[in-house]
Scaffold this active site. Structure first.
Site, PDB file in Angstrom:
ATOM      1  N   LYS A 265     -26.159 -13.721   2.057  1.00 12.99           N
ATOM      2  CA  LYS A 265     -27.257 -14.442   2.706  1.00 12.99           C
ATOM      3  C   LYS A 265     -28.439 -14.502   1.752  1.00 12.99           C
ATOM      4  O   LYS A 265     -29.294 -13.621   1.730  1.00 12.99           O
ATOM      5  CB  LYS A 265     -27.660 -13.754   4.019  1.00 12.99           C
ATOM      6  CG  LYS A 265     -28.514 -14.661   4.899  1.00 12.99           C
ATOM      7  CD  LYS A 265     -27.758 -15.907   5.302  1.00 12.99           C
ATOM      8  CE  LYS A 265     -28.592 -16.900   6.066  1.00 12.99           C
ATOM      9  NZ  LYS A 265     -27.882 -18.140   6.335  1.00 12.99           N
TER      10      LYS A 265
ATOM     11  N   SER B 159     -24.986 -22.027   8.726  1.00  6.88           N
ATOM     12  CA  SER B 159     -25.859 -21.057   9.377  1.00  6.88           C
ATOM     13  C   SER B 159     -26.150 -21.510  10.809  1.00  6.88           C
ATOM     14  O   SER B 159     -25.246 -21.586  11.621  1.00  6.88           O
ATOM     15  CB  SER B 159     -27.125 -20.835   8.555  1.00  6.88           C
ATOM     16  OG  SER B 159     -27.613 -19.523   8.750  1.00  6.88           O
TER      17      SER B 159
END
Length: 584
Positions: free
Chosen positions: A188, A383
């Site tokens: 991430k 996401s």
């Protein structure tokens, strides 16, 4: 004096009323005058398609475009696809003139249009492509043509793909701003621009992997049409063989070097016209006014809901915003409509607010309990974009869609040093509880407060993975291994079970019709087009200002957007793509 004021205010009131009535009447007149008229296409038409046109998911309508007020009217991506497919059956359209000097669209968007062009060519109609200086994505589109022509002094970019990221850590250090960062997921990397000066090893791994996938698809599709081995094509790029237009001709990437007028002469001969005859060129915008490409008038309907842009909380509207308030209403409208038998949710988003994503996910889950819900992914469904997709009955993506990125983060800037050392500003105050001012930018977080924020990020990440595991019917351990914020291409996502099939909007609609047992259907598209007055007022407001900013900043608009995204991250947990990047 009293009588004077009576007369004055009476006249003022009359003037206000007259102005309001006049504006309403004027808008009505203008509205009628700009209502699209049916256009009849003459025989021997050639549809002109320009890849330099940016195709948003949904049509950007401007009823006052003819009056030069606001942005140009732009057909949506699926509008363009339907128009090309309709042209394949239209006897008055003999071919397509594909102008490919630039291409601002994403690769999945290009894939949709390119597939429509391939279907057009199968109808035994010609496609001629011409470019003065073709970008790689422009050439990708041009590669489907019967003939590819380059300006003799022009060229084509065939140097391979590259991704460049912008890092702001050094800038923040100079400004004495500390970005307090919290995240879950080894890959991430959305916060990397704020905490690093270069890519981390994990980010380099994931970026290299999906970039290789995208480039492999690029070479394969070009190789199939041009009948050149992909290894040979890669060699052209690797040693820099294609520098001039003549190089492209020599290595069979082009069929000739011609100027625009010479290409038009060839089209004229192809149509059997005389040298002095005008070619009946038809723009996509004009053709839209003549073509009846919408799906029938059956009572049974499929709802096609477009969701493009950043996911945010609230009720804001705009061409690049997916607000939870607005989309809850749009999905609910389709869910409660008994005539709507299935929903196709078209997602083109790199994510945004995790909470807003949860709100939209919940409403889609309720819809799924009543009718089939199919997701069609565009350039991105990553996401938060994947969060709002994972509950679907079936998920379609293009091979070059970027998806996954299952991870979350939060950024809470400490600007105490900036205010004190750069501006000479200090803060003081009182509070009724120890953590009443948690999140203020005027001081750093305490260790306890940092634990509070990280616990919140951990909890939301766990919920995200749980939504994916349930929606995709995957073991939680498997989801954890393929999550970690990692970005996947459409091909990779299909192999991992995050996507069901490779395909576009038409494929998703066909799946929805099959699941709803519909042989015929009509299409309801959401968000619905707004009335003339509402659109006019928006042209005078935010939409117009956004257009002006884009015009002034040009290519730097991407940097402006990235800074705006950083501003929106303050304090709220984000489910957003690991970075904003420019793919060359």
């Amino acid at each position: 004096m009293r009588s004077f004021f009576k007369i004055f205010f009476a006249m003022l009131l009359a003037l206000i009323i007259f102005t309001i009535v006049g504006v309403v009447i004027l808008l009505g007149i203008i509205g009628r005058s700009v209502t699209p008229e049916k256009v009849v296409i003459a025989p021997n038409g050639v549809l002109v398609l320009e890849t330099s046109q940016l195709y948003p998911e949904q049509k950007v309508a401007n009823p006052f475009g003819g009056l030069k007020i606001g942005p140009d009217e732009t057909p949506g991506l699926y509008d363009a696809v339907r128009l090309i497919r309709y042209a394949a059956t239209d006897d008055n359209i003999k071919g397509i003139y594909l102008k490919t000097s630039g291409n601002p669209n994403g690769y999945a968007t290009n894939e949709e249009i390119r597939n429509a062009l391939i279907a057009f060519r199968k109808a035994k109609k010609f496609i001629y492509a011409y470019g003065e200086g073709m970008s790689q994505s422009g050439y990708y589109m041009a590669s489907v043509a019967d003939k590819i022509y380059l300006n003799p002094k022009g060229g084509v970019d065939f140097g391979g793909f590259a991704v460049q990221l912008m890092f702001l850590k050094g800038t923040l250090e100079k400004l004495d701003i500390e970005p307090q960062i919290f995240y879950d997921g080894r890959f991430k990397s959305a916060t990397e621009p704020l905490r690093e000066t270069q890519m981390t090893a994990a980010n380099r791994i994931q970026t290299s992997a999906f970039l290789d996938e995208l480039y492999g698809n690029f070479l394969q599709k070009i190789g199939e049409i041009r009948q050149i081995d992909t290894a040979v094509l890669h060699g052209y790029a690797n040693v820099g063989l294609i520098q001039e237009a003549s190089d492209a001709l020599q290595y069979k990437l082009a069929d000739g070097l011609k100027y625009d007028d010479e290409v038009i002469d060839e089209i004229r001969r192809k149509l059997g016209l005389k040298p002095d005859d005008d070619v009946n060129f038809v723009s996509l915008k004009k053709y839209e006014k003549s073509a009846n490409y919408n799906s029938g008038s059956a009572d049974s309907k499929i709802a096609l809901i477009y969701a493009q842009g950043s996911i945010v909380s609230g009720d804001s509207e705009g061409p690049d915003v997916i607000s939870s308030g607005q989309y809850l209403k749009e999905i609910r409208k389709a869910r409660l409509d008994k005539d709507v038998k299935a929903i196709v949710f078209r997602v083109n988003s790199g994510g945004g607010s995790a909470l807003a994503s949860e709100v939209i996910w919940r409403e889609l889950l309720l819809a799924k309990k009543e009718k089939p819900v199919i997701v069609s992914m565009g350039d991105y469904a990553a996401s938060g974009g994947y969060y709002i997709s994972c509950m679907a009955d079936s998920i379609f993506a293009q091979p070059n869609t970027l998806t996954g990125s299952i991870g979350v983060f939060a950024v809470m800037p400490n600007m105490q040093g900036f205010f004190k050392n750069k501006l000479g500003v200090t803060f003081d105050g009182v509070k009724t509880a120890q953590y009443a001012d948690l999140g203020t930018a005027s001081r750093p977080l305490t260790e306890i407060e940092k634990k509070f924020v990280q616990n919140s990020v951990d909890s939301i990440y766990a919920s995200f993975k749980s939504r994916v595991a349930t929606g995709r019917k995957l073991d939680p351990a498997i989801v954890d291994s393929i999550a970690q914020g990692r970005v996947w291409s459409g091909v990779q996502a299909k192999a991992l079970g995050l996507v069901d099939r490779l395909g576009g909007v038409d494929d998703a609609l066909a799946c929805a019709a099959k699941m709803a047992n519909l042989s015929t259907y009509s299409l309801n598209e959401y968000p619905e087009a707004q009335d003339v007055v509402t659109r006019f007022m928006k042209q005078l407001g935010g939409d117009a200002s956004a257009v002006m900013i884009k015009k002034e900043l040009g290519e730097n608009y991407k940097i402006y957007q990235q800074i705006k995204n950083v501003q929106q991250m303050n304090g709220e947990v984000q489910a957003r793509l690991p970075f904003d990047f420019q793919l060359k």
